[in-house]
Scaffold this motif. Structure first.
Motif, PDB file in Angstrom:
ATOM      1  N   THR A 149       0.834  -1.213   0.000  1.00 43.83           N
ATOM      2  CA  THR A 149       0.000   0.000   0.000  1.00 43.83           C
ATOM      3  C   THR A 149       0.863   1.256   0.000  1.00 43.83           C
ATOM      4  N   SER A 150       1.965   1.220   0.725  1.00 45.70           N
ATOM      5  CA  SER A 150       2.851   2.383   0.764  1.00 45.70           C
ATOM      6  C   SER A 150       3.390   2.700  -0.632  1.00 45.70           C
ATOM      7  N   ARG A 151       3.860   1.680  -1.326  1.00 48.22           N
ATOM      8  CA  ARG A 151       4.385   1.904  -2.677  1.00 48.22           C
ATOM      9  C   ARG A 151       3.267   2.298  -3.639  1.00 48.22           C
ATOM     10  N   ALA A 152       2.129   1.623  -3.573  1.00 50.31           N
ATOM     11  CA  ALA A 152       1.025   1.904  -4.496  1.00 50.31           C
ATOM     12  C   ALA A 152       0.575   3.358  -4.383  1.00 50.31           C
ATOM     13  N   LYS A 153       0.479   3.864  -3.159  1.00 51.02           N
ATOM     14  CA  LYS A 153       0.085   5.266  -2.970  1.00 51.02           C
ATOM     15  C   LYS A 153       1.129   6.208  -3.547  1.00 51.02           C
ATOM     16  N   ALA A 154       2.402   5.875  -3.397  1.00 53.68           N
ATOM     17  CA  ALA A 154       3.476   6.709  -3.956  1.00 53.68           C
ATOM     18  C   ALA A 154       3.439   6.694  -5.480  1.00 53.68           C
ATOM     19  N   VAL A 155       3.170   5.536  -6.073  1.00 56.64           N
ATOM     20  CA  VAL A 155       3.100   5.418  -7.533  1.00 56.64           C
ATOM     21  C   VAL A 155       1.956   6.263  -8.084  1.00 56.64           C
ATOM     22  N   VAL A 156       0.803   6.195  -7.432  1.00 57.55           N
ATOM     23  CA  VAL A 156      -0.364   6.963  -7.883  1.00 57.55           C
ATOM     24  C   VAL A 156      -0.100   8.458  -7.778  1.00 57.55           C
ATOM     25  N   SER A 157       0.512   8.888  -6.683  1.00 61.23           N
ATOM     26  CA  SER A 157       0.728  10.330  -6.486  1.00 61.23           C
ATOM     27  C   SER A 157       1.905  10.879  -7.287  1.00 61.23           C
ATOM     28  N   ALA A 158       2.680  10.013  -7.943  1.00 58.47           N
ATOM     29  CA  ALA A 158       3.841  10.458  -8.708  1.00 58.47           C
ATOM     30  C   ALA A 158       3.479  10.932 -10.107  1.00 58.47           C
ATOM     31  N   GLY A 159       2.216  11.087 -10.400  1.00 58.83           N
ATOM     32  CA  GLY A 159       1.790  11.524 -11.725  1.00 58.83           C
ATOM     33  C   GLY A 159       1.916  13.022 -11.894  1.00 58.83           C
ATOM     34  N   ARG A 160       1.126  13.542 -12.814  1.00 61.37           N
ATOM     35  CA  ARG A 160       1.150  14.973 -13.110  1.00 61.37           C
ATOM     36  C   ARG A 160       0.634  15.765 -11.909  1.00 61.37           C
ATOM     37  N   PRO A 161       1.247  16.905 -11.616  1.00 54.35           N
ATOM     38  CA  PRO A 161       0.762  17.716 -10.499  1.00 54.35           C
ATOM     39  C   PRO A 161      -0.602  18.328 -10.833  1.00 54.35           C
ATOM     40  N   PRO A 162      -1.423  18.583  -9.817  1.00 53.23           N
ATOM     41  CA  PRO A 162      -2.734  19.173 -10.081  1.00 53.23           C
ATOM     42  C   PRO A 162      -2.646  20.690 -10.298  1.00 53.23           C
ATOM     43  N   CYS A 163      -3.565  21.203 -11.087  1.00 53.74           N
ATOM     44  CA  CYS A 163      -3.685  22.645 -11.286  1.00 53.74           C
ATOM     45  C   CYS A 163      -4.116  23.266  -9.951  1.00 53.74           C
ATOM     46  N   PRO A 164      -3.502  24.350  -9.529  1.00 55.60           N
ATOM     47  CA  PRO A 164      -3.876  24.959  -8.255  1.00 55.60           C
ATOM     48  C   PRO A 164      -5.271  25.592  -8.267  1.00 55.60           C
ATOM     49  N   PHE A 165      -5.849  25.768  -9.444  1.00 58.28           N
ATOM     50  CA  PHE A 165      -7.161  26.416  -9.541  1.00 58.28           C
ATOM     51  C   PHE A 165      -8.301  25.424  -9.704  1.00 58.28           C
TER      52      PHE A 165
END
Length: 188
Positions: A149-165
């Motif tokens: 789960t620790s790695r899976a969450k890191a893999v998912v969050s390593a994508g494109r950053p979200p737009c601040p707006f």
């Protein structure tokens, strides 16, 4: 059709990983043991949901056992795995359904990833005797599950950053933000 099973009990390695650049990544679950490797493709949202539900399941097992279950509160450092997927990645199938359970007798988490069923009706998840689509079955200790789960969450969050707006993913080529009425923001 006769069900093709890819069983790892226990795997030497079970990870979520990606191939490709952010915005164009393909997500995989990959299990390995004894020189055998199985990779199945799935959606980012499926990886995210699996990690969240697995954490919830482990927390519930600890709660119900009064802390006696062999499940650590956090992923043990010695099980941390930040290596890339084993190459080359051969997709066995694309995951249509995931099942998650705790086997109290063996004190293991059971994860089933099942391919789409051809034709009418689907066999129930967990019924390995029935004919059905290819299925990967992985049995993990509580510590292995926390590390996954620790790695899976890191893999998912390593994508494109979200737009601040608008919180939609930012593309390297540019981003048309709906909050800006379709106008692109110019770099300063």
């Amino acid at each position: 059709m006769s069900r093709e099973l890819f069983v790892y009990d226990p795997p030497e390695r079970f990870v979520a990983g990606t191939v490709g650049l952010p915005g164009h990544r393909t997500f995989y679950l990959q299990a390995a043991s004894g020189g055998r490797i199985t990779s199945v493709a799935l959606e980012k949202e499926q990886v995210e949901a699996l990690a969240e539900r697995l954490d919830d399941l482990l927390d519930e097992v600890v709660r119900r056992s009064g802390g006696a279950a062999p499940v650590p509160a956090i992923a043990p450092l010695e099980l941390a795995d930040d290596k890339p997927l084993e190459q080359p990645v051969f997709e066995e199938f694309r995951v249509a359904a995931l099942a998650l359970a705790w086997d109290g007798e063996t004190q293991r988490v059971v994860i089933e990833a099942m391919a789409p069923m051809e034709g009418e009706g689907e066999p129930p998840l967990g019924d390995m005797e029935a004919d059905g689509p290819p299925t990967m079955v992985v049995r993990l200790t509580g510590a292995q599950a926390r590390a996954f789960t620790s790695r899976a969450k890191a893999v998912v969050s390593a994508g494109r950053p979200p737009c601040p707006f608008c919180s939609l993913p930012l593309d390297p080529e540019g981003h048309v933000c709906p909050r800006a009425n379709g106008y692109r923001r110019r770099a300063a």
